[in-house]
Design an enzyme around this catalytic site. Sequence first.
Site, short mmCIF file in Angstrom:
data_model
loop_
_atom_site.label_atom_id
_atom_site.label_comp_id
_atom_site.label_asym_id
_atom_site.label_seq_id
_atom_site.Cartn_x
_atom_site.Cartn_y
_atom_site.Cartn_z
N ASP A 9 60.67 35.59 4.66
CA ASP A 9 59.91 36.16 3.54
C ASP A 9 60.92 36.86 2.63
O ASP A 9 61.55 37.84 3.04
CB ASP A 9 58.89 37.14 4.08
N ILE A 10 61.11 36.36 1.42
CA ILE A 10 62.12 36.91 0.52
C ILE A 10 61.90 38.38 0.20
O ILE A 10 62.84 39.09 -0.11
CB ILE A 10 62.23 36.06 -0.77
N ASN A 23 56.25 33.17 -13.59
CA ASN A 23 55.64 32.34 -14.62
C ASN A 23 55.99 32.96 -15.98
O ASN A 23 56.54 34.06 -16.04
CB ASN A 23 54.13 32.19 -14.41
N GLY A 31 52.04 32.48 -4.86
CA GLY A 31 53.29 32.18 -4.17
C GLY A 31 54.25 33.35 -4.13
O GLY A 31 53.87 34.51 -3.96
N ASP A 33 55.97 34.69 -6.52
CA ASP A 33 55.74 35.62 -7.62
C ASP A 33 54.70 36.67 -7.24
O ASP A 33 54.91 37.88 -7.40
CB ASP A 33 55.28 34.82 -8.85
N THR A 121 59.20 24.46 -6.30
CA THR A 121 58.78 23.46 -5.30
C THR A 121 57.38 23.69 -4.75
O THR A 121 56.89 22.87 -3.97
CB THR A 121 59.77 23.42 -4.11
N GLY A 122 56.73 24.76 -5.15
CA GLY A 122 55.37 25.02 -4.70
C GLY A 122 54.36 24.38 -5.64
O GLY A 122 54.32 23.17 -5.80
N TYR A 124 54.40 24.11 -8.70
CA TYR A 124 55.00 23.40 -9.82
C TYR A 124 55.44 21.99 -9.43
O TYR A 124 55.89 21.22 -10.27
CB TYR A 124 56.18 24.18 -10.40
#
Length: 178
Positions: A9-10, A23, A31, A33, A121-122, A124
Amino acid sequence: MKIEVCSADITNIEVDGIVNAANTSLLGGSGVDGAIHRKGGIEILEECKKIRSRQGGCKVGEAVYTVAGNLPSNYVIHTVGPVWSGGINKEKELLSLCYTNSLKIANQLQLKSIAFPNISTGIYKFPKPLAAEIAISSVINFLEKENTSLIKVYFVCLDQENEQLYRDNLRGRIELTH
């Protein structure tokens, strides 16, 4: 320079700066963000609102930064990845710019460590193998050409598929730490 690939988890990574797959509105979303805005708290949102007032958000491929609020880092670098539309709208170039522009800000802030998520990659829908190749090439090219304060770059993968793609792309290109 060391590059580390991990599945984590970042929002829990202790680095000088984390990159947010934002975005264009900079007001949070889903996600990565959404997770960064939720855990980082109101400080991030307030700074994003100031950026919006000043420049109207953030364009695809560009990057801006804010404080990290409650996150275990000093800064959040927000970059907007492209939505995949078959590769006909310069998505590859725009994704590369996300990494390059984030690294330019990291240099400006004299960061020693930075963590990247898997940008675009999610929702988008950027193809994961191509996104991994672009991310790694962009970062390595930047680090080879620029005088940088960075000592460590993390690619923080949300899933094992991305983690394996990044590891495979890095194999033989640069020292990979675990």
